[in-house]
Scaffold this motif. Sequence first.
Motif, PDB file in Angstrom:
ATOM      1  N   UNK A  35       2.881 -33.052  -0.528  1.00  0.00           N
ATOM      2  CA  UNK A  35       2.945 -33.852   0.697  1.00  0.00           C
ATOM      3  C   UNK A  35       1.722 -34.776   0.824  1.00  0.00           C
ATOM      4  N   UNK A  36       1.728 -35.790   1.680  1.00  0.00           N
ATOM      5  CA  UNK A  36       2.845 -36.149   2.563  1.00  0.00           C
ATOM      6  C   UNK A  36       3.983 -36.841   1.812  1.00  0.00           C
ATOM      7  N   UNK A  38       7.417 -39.511   2.148  1.00  0.00           N
ATOM      8  CA  UNK A  38       7.834 -40.660   2.942  1.00  0.00           C
ATOM      9  C   UNK A  38       9.358 -40.760   2.915  1.00  0.00           C
ATOM     10  N   UNK A 125      -2.189 -58.492  -2.702  1.00  0.00           N
ATOM     11  CA  UNK A 125      -3.109 -57.482  -2.148  1.00  0.00           C
ATOM     12  C   UNK A 125      -2.450 -56.490  -1.210  1.00  0.00           C
ATOM     13  N   UNK A 126      -1.105 -56.422  -1.221  1.00  0.00           N
ATOM     14  CA  UNK A 126      -0.443 -55.443  -0.339  1.00  0.00           C
ATOM     15  C   UNK A 126      -0.700 -54.016  -0.821  1.00  0.00           C
ATOM     16  N   UNK A 128      -3.524 -52.994  -2.237  1.00  0.00           N
ATOM     17  CA  UNK A 128      -4.857 -52.678  -1.713  1.00  0.00           C
ATOM     18  C   UNK A 128      -4.789 -52.392  -0.215  1.00  0.00           C
ATOM     19  N   UNK A 129      -3.922 -53.158   0.469  1.00  0.00           N
ATOM     20  CA  UNK A 129      -3.799 -52.955   1.922  1.00  0.00           C
ATOM     21  C   UNK A 129      -3.330 -51.528   2.218  1.00  0.00           C
ATOM     22  N   UNK A 130      -2.434 -50.999   1.384  1.00  0.00           N
ATOM     23  CA  UNK A 130      -1.992 -49.604   1.568  1.00  0.00           C
ATOM     24  C   UNK A 130      -3.185 -48.658   1.512  1.00  0.00           C
ATOM     25  N   UNK A 131      -4.040 -48.866   0.502  1.00  0.00           N
ATOM     26  CA  UNK A 131      -5.213 -48.004   0.356  1.00  0.00           C
ATOM     27  C   UNK A 131      -6.099 -48.089   1.593  1.00  0.00           C
ATOM     28  N   UNK A 132      -6.313 -49.310   2.087  1.00  0.00           N
ATOM     29  CA  UNK A 132      -7.195 -49.442   3.250  1.00  0.00           C
ATOM     30  C   UNK A 132      -6.561 -48.835   4.498  1.00  0.00           C
ATOM     31  N   UNK A 133      -5.232 -48.658   4.488  1.00  0.00           N
ATOM     32  CA  UNK A 133      -4.580 -48.010   5.635  1.00  0.00           C
ATOM     33  C   UNK A 133      -4.390 -46.516   5.367  1.00  0.00           C
ATOM     34  N   UNK A 134      -5.243 -45.988   4.482  1.00  0.00           N
ATOM     35  CA  UNK A 134      -5.258 -44.539   4.174  1.00  0.00           C
ATOM     36  C   UNK A 134      -3.908 -44.036   3.674  1.00  0.00           C
ATOM     37  N   UNK A 135      -3.163 -44.898   2.976  1.00  0.00           N
ATOM     38  CA  UNK A 135      -1.889 -44.485   2.398  1.00  0.00           C
ATOM     39  C   UNK A 135      -2.001 -44.619   0.891  1.00  0.00           C
ATOM     40  N   UNK A 136      -1.728 -43.530   0.187  1.00  0.00           N
ATOM     41  CA  UNK A 136      -1.817 -43.558  -1.264  1.00  0.00           C
ATOM     42  C   UNK A 136      -0.665 -44.391  -1.829  1.00  0.00           C
ATOM     43  N   UNK A 140       3.450 -43.698  -1.806  1.00  0.00           N
ATOM     44  CA  UNK A 140       4.281 -44.545  -0.960  1.00  0.00           C
ATOM     45  C   UNK A 140       5.226 -45.414  -1.790  1.00  0.00           C
TER      46      UNK A 140
END
Lengths: 257, 259
Positions: A35-36, A38, A125-126, A128-136, A140
Amino acid sequence: MNVLALIGRVFLTFLAAVGRLSRFALAAVTHMVRPPFYPRQILRQFIDIGYFSLPVVALTAIFSGMVLALQSHSGFARFQAEGAVAMVVALSITRELGPVLAGLMVAGRIGASMAAEIGTMRVTEQVDALTTLSTNPFKYLVSPRVLAGLLMMPLLVVVADILGIFGGYIIAIGKLGFNSGSYLANTWQVLEPLDVLSGLVKAAAFGFLIALLGCYNGYYSKGGAQGVGAATTNAVVSASILILIANYGITEIFFAQ
Amino acid sequence: MTEAAAPKIRLRDVHKRFGDKVVLDGIDLDVQAGESIVVIGGSGSGKSVLIKSIQGIVRPESGSIQVDGEEVIGMGGKQIERINAKIGMLFQGAALFDSLPVWENVSFGALQAGKLDRKAAYDLAVETLAKVGLTEDVAKLWPSELSGGMQKRVGLARAIATEPEIIFFDEPTTGLDPIMADVINDLIVTCVKRLGATAITITHDMASARKIADRVAMLYKGKLVWVGPIADIDNSGNPYVDQFIHGRAEGPITMDLRR
């Protein structure tokens, strides 16, 4: 000496790529079971691969079955062995043509779209944006796709098996003058559970490879539109080649005496 | 600087290279809590790599990067996620997820962390969009339906939605007309002030730097050639800074036109 160096360099690059892909595959699988999760992403991929590939796979299977019936009939007529048409259609479709043709078609459809989508996300950069939003990004983007490939391809191949045999049946009854009841009985008699099972194992392996290579090529794409284009091509070509190689390997495991 | 206030972000001797190209060459920088620092420098001077290193997206070869006293370099995935939970980021091209509507983009962080159900996440998105001057109508649109300026504003809303302690802005005004650029600058200032956040902004837009910055750091060829308060920038006495802020072709900064 230069030639040797070149060969060495190519070989090392190849080994590095194999290593990177293996690590990628391992990460995709471990994130699949940890987990987690999606569920919305997983469901989206199930629908994309399982449902929207149906028309392509269905058409491919029906026409392959029809051609098989025609070809085997004209071939076997030389030995007065026309009765073997049902057997040839059933075995070829379930063991080989169902999974391989469905695999190649899905590689073109799904592998390409995965590489293009994730590749575009990478260069804009989407990812990278996932990483910055604490989503692996692995959890995802990659794991839902690989899971969907693994589970949906066998279902598609069940459909391909049924429609492929149906295609052969249409031609055998409508054109070649076979008796419907005896053709079906013949098909049923000759099919062993292992024939279908081996095809489904192949399908799962192909689905895994298609999604893995689509994601891998997209994930590591760089350099804008051209890079995404190259990633898409690589995804389809490498998946298709690996499907054919894996097909031999799995056939060897199941059927080599 | 006194030892009493530990910096929010602390970089020491950070080195990063891509192949033969040295991108960061011994960076030392302290950013205090609540401070807004602007990193200026030409294209390809390593500005983006600097903030990506702090987020753990890029891994430097050597040196130390600390956020709230925790060493970031060498951290595992879970710990990096924890650090990134403190950080909001506005990307150069906004980097909105085009498979999700605007409202899901804005509340993405809160949704994925499982803090909110979808209804509450929608309300949060509408509330945050209002802070960047966008109405509820925008919430249900797709990113591809927005203009560049609106995408930037939605990107800003996404960056502040989780009320982060640290915010990074990567060239926030690039590609916008001067008026929209100023609107974004104002929004950045008010958002950062309202949150009391620590901000690092990367830009080569001096108008933007003057509006946003408490301090300015100039990056050239992987080194920080000048760090000082924004008030001092016009008489820094530093030839690199002078050339940059006046946009002169002649000076110590040379453009590698041929390689």
